[in-house]
Write a protein that holds these residues in place. Structure first.
Motif, mmCIF file in Angstrom:
data_model
loop_
_atom_site.group_PDB
_atom_site.id
_atom_site.type_symbol
_atom_site.label_atom_id
_atom_site.label_comp_id
_atom_site.label_asym_id
_atom_site.label_seq_id
_atom_site.Cartn_x
_atom_site.Cartn_y
_atom_site.Cartn_z
ATOM 1 N N CYS A 295 0.847 -1.184 0.000
ATOM 2 C CA CYS A 295 0.000 0.000 0.000
ATOM 3 C C CYS A 295 0.888 1.242 0.000
ATOM 4 O O CYS A 295 1.854 1.325 0.784
ATOM 5 C CB CYS A 295 -0.899 0.006 1.236
ATOM 6 N N LEU B 249 -1.131 -5.415 0.651
ATOM 7 C CA LEU B 249 -2.542 -5.335 0.279
ATOM 8 C C LEU B 249 -3.194 -6.711 0.235
ATOM 9 O O LEU B 249 -4.421 -6.826 0.328
ATOM 10 C CB LEU B 249 -2.676 -4.649 -1.082
ATOM 11 N N GLY C 12 -5.611 -7.525 2.818
ATOM 12 C CA GLY C 12 -6.860 -6.769 2.837
ATOM 13 C C GLY C 12 -8.029 -7.576 2.307
ATOM 14 O O GLY C 12 -8.079 -8.798 2.434
ATOM 15 N N GLU D 297 -9.123 -3.189 -0.938
ATOM 16 C CA GLU D 297 -9.084 -2.337 0.251
ATOM 17 C C GLU D 297 -7.918 -2.739 1.147
ATOM 18 O O GLU D 297 -7.744 -3.911 1.480
ATOM 19 C CB GLU D 297 -10.399 -2.455 1.018
ATOM 20 N N CYS D 298 -7.130 -1.771 1.546
ATOM 21 C CA CYS D 298 -5.995 -2.007 2.428
ATOM 22 C C CYS D 298 -6.479 -2.376 3.826
ATOM 23 O O CYS D 298 -7.423 -1.761 4.345
ATOM 24 C CB CYS D 298 -5.126 -0.746 2.488
ATOM 25 N N TYR E 213 -5.019 -1.859 6.655
ATOM 26 C CA TYR E 213 -4.501 -1.024 7.733
ATOM 27 C C TYR E 213 -5.396 0.189 8.005
ATOM 28 O O TYR E 213 -5.848 0.404 9.124
ATOM 29 C CB TYR E 213 -3.085 -0.586 7.361
ATOM 30 N N CYS F 99 -6.161 5.359 -6.187
ATOM 31 C CA CYS F 99 -6.836 5.406 -4.892
ATOM 32 C C CYS F 99 -8.157 6.143 -5.063
ATOM 33 O O CYS F 99 -8.199 7.278 -5.554
ATOM 34 C CB CYS F 99 -5.964 6.115 -3.859
ATOM 35 N N CYS G 181 -1.227 2.604 -6.666
ATOM 36 C CA CYS G 181 -0.465 1.357 -6.620
ATOM 37 C C CYS G 181 0.224 1.135 -7.964
ATOM 38 O O CYS G 181 -0.264 1.551 -9.010
ATOM 39 C CB CYS G 181 -1.399 0.175 -6.342
#
Length: 439
Positions: free
Chosen positions: A51, A58, A61, A70-71, A73, A84, A103
């Protein structure tokens, strides 16, 4: 690393084993990737598995309700182009976009049941260059021209070149694989002829063919740097291909993709081969792979100490025509770019327990085998329950028909428990006992 290795399409998974509802992880040329299904574009995506926010993977996720990656964290979301689209911690009036929030993406392509990833400059990716087996044509969800294809894969504790050297070498089969897919009594001189060589690879013909000519001639193709296949037209039985992709994960580790296409002359073998479930076939494939695995893991460290592929002709003693495949492979390596991880040392030698691991090297990544393992474990308590019921029936029956019914159920339950435990072990670990040494 030379462009011979980086500017390539590489298979990373069989499509049937990828999960569309979650991210999938793969490492290619020491580069961690996340593979995920982009529902809006109806295609697979490959990103570097990091990420841009705080550099977490990732692949840990999820695919969120919007169908985006979706990450895990902080919940940043990314579309199929790597942009993003959402930062939950950002004010709604601000835009989450921008180059630094994106990314890094890699081109992907799907063909012949495999997902391929382009590892080089994205602008150079051309789907016409996919390393495919030209004899295999897709037709609907199957194969044209009567082909039936079995496949397997496994992460192996050796370099991709070590694997290629092994599978190109037809003369080892009667000895290494004695009692699995070979017989020592079938060993004979292999008068192989290299008919063409170039930067693209080489082609070889073994006129007599396996089993002292009983099956017919065998043609071998090496399509550099990752694909080889043997093509055998077994007289009156079938045309048989042995196809191998050797994909470098990192120094001392590669993923094998093996395919076994058959074009049978009659219908009965097609029916019989289709009755065997894929996971059970994979257990058998493991045993064959483990025939070689222990000593190849050892051998490549001896070659490394001798100077690696550049010194192969001096380190090896190759006096027969059967060694021409191996010599041709190392000529290609030393003429067209060298080894993929040149200058990097091999990791420490692994112990038998690690070398025989099947769960982490295969089962956890294989949809067929991971599902089978779940069911094998679920069924065992039911079998033990059936055993208790049978004991009750034997007691209540007082040597009557009910007792005999209970005894029959007990024998059935014991046989099922034994078989299930054997399958469970086969999906988790090998025994390290090479059949060639026991017969």
């Amino acid at each position: 690393m030379h462009s011979t290795w980086t500017e390539q399409w590489w298979p990373v998974a069989y499509l049937r084993d990828l999960q569309r509802n979650r991210p999938n992880r793969f490492t290619l040329l020491a580069r961690d990737l996340v593979l995920w299904w982009d529902v809006s574009a109806d295609e697979w995506r490959a990103f570097e598995d990091v990420c841009p926010h705080r550099l977490v993977p990732l692949s840990e996720g999820r695919i969120n309700a919007s169908g985006q990656l979706e990450c895990p964290y902080h919940g940043w979301s990314f579309d199929g182009e790597g942009h993003c689209t959402r930062i939950p911690q950002m004010q709604e009036s601000c835009s989450p976009g921008g180059r630094r929030a994106s990314c890094r993406t890699l081109p992907t392509a799907s063909a012949q049941g495999l997902l391929f990833v382009w590892s080089g400059d994205p602008d150079s990716a051309n789907r016409a260059d996919l390393p495919l087996v030209p004899l295999l044509k897709e037709e609907g969800k199957g194969w044209a021209d009567g082909w039936i294809v079995q496949d397997t894969f496994r992460d192996l504790p050796m370099d991709a070149l070590t694997l290629l050297e092994n599978v190109l070498d037809v003369s080892h089969v009667p000895f290494t694989h004695h009692q699995t897919v070979g017989r020592r009594e079938n060993a004979a001189p292999v008068e192989a002829v290299i008919s063409s060589e170039s930067w693209r690879g080489f082609e070889a013909l073994w006129e007599e063919g396996p089993r002292r000519g009983k099956l017919g001639s065998q043609l071998t193709q090496f399509r550099a740097p990752q694909l080889m296949w043997h093509d055998l037209d077994a007289k009156g039985f079938a045309r048989i291909l042995t196809v191998v992709y050797a994909v470098p994960i990192r120094r001392g580790e590669c993923r094998l993709f093996a395919r076994f296409p058959f074009q049978f002359k009659s219908a009965l073998p097609r029916v019989l081969i289709g009755l065997r479930p894929r996971w059970l076939q994979h257990i058998g494939n493991h045993k064959v792979l483990e025939d070689d695995q222990v000593f190849l893991h050892w051998q490549e460290r001896v070659l490394e100490a001798a100077g690696g592929s550049t010194e192969a002709q001096r380190a090896f003693y190759l006096p027969t025509a059967s060694d021409r495949y191996v010599a041709a492979l190392h000529r290609w390596v030393n003429t067209h770019g060298g080894e993929p991880f040149a200058g990097q040392a091999l990791p420490a030698r692994q112990g038998m327990e690690s070398l025989m691991d099947r769960y982490h090297s295969h089962t956890v990544h294989c949809r067929s085998c991971s599902t089978a393992l779940i069911w094998v474990r679920r069924l065992q308590p039911w079998c033990w329950g059936l055993l208790w019921i049978s004991a009750v029936l034997v007691g209540l029956g007082q040597l009557g028909w009910l007792s005999f019914l209970g005894l029959g159920l007990a024998l059935l339950a014991l046989a099922m428990v034994r078989r299930l435990k054997r399958w469970e072990r086969g999906l988790r670990v090998g025994d390290g006992q090479a059949p060639r040494n026991h017969g």
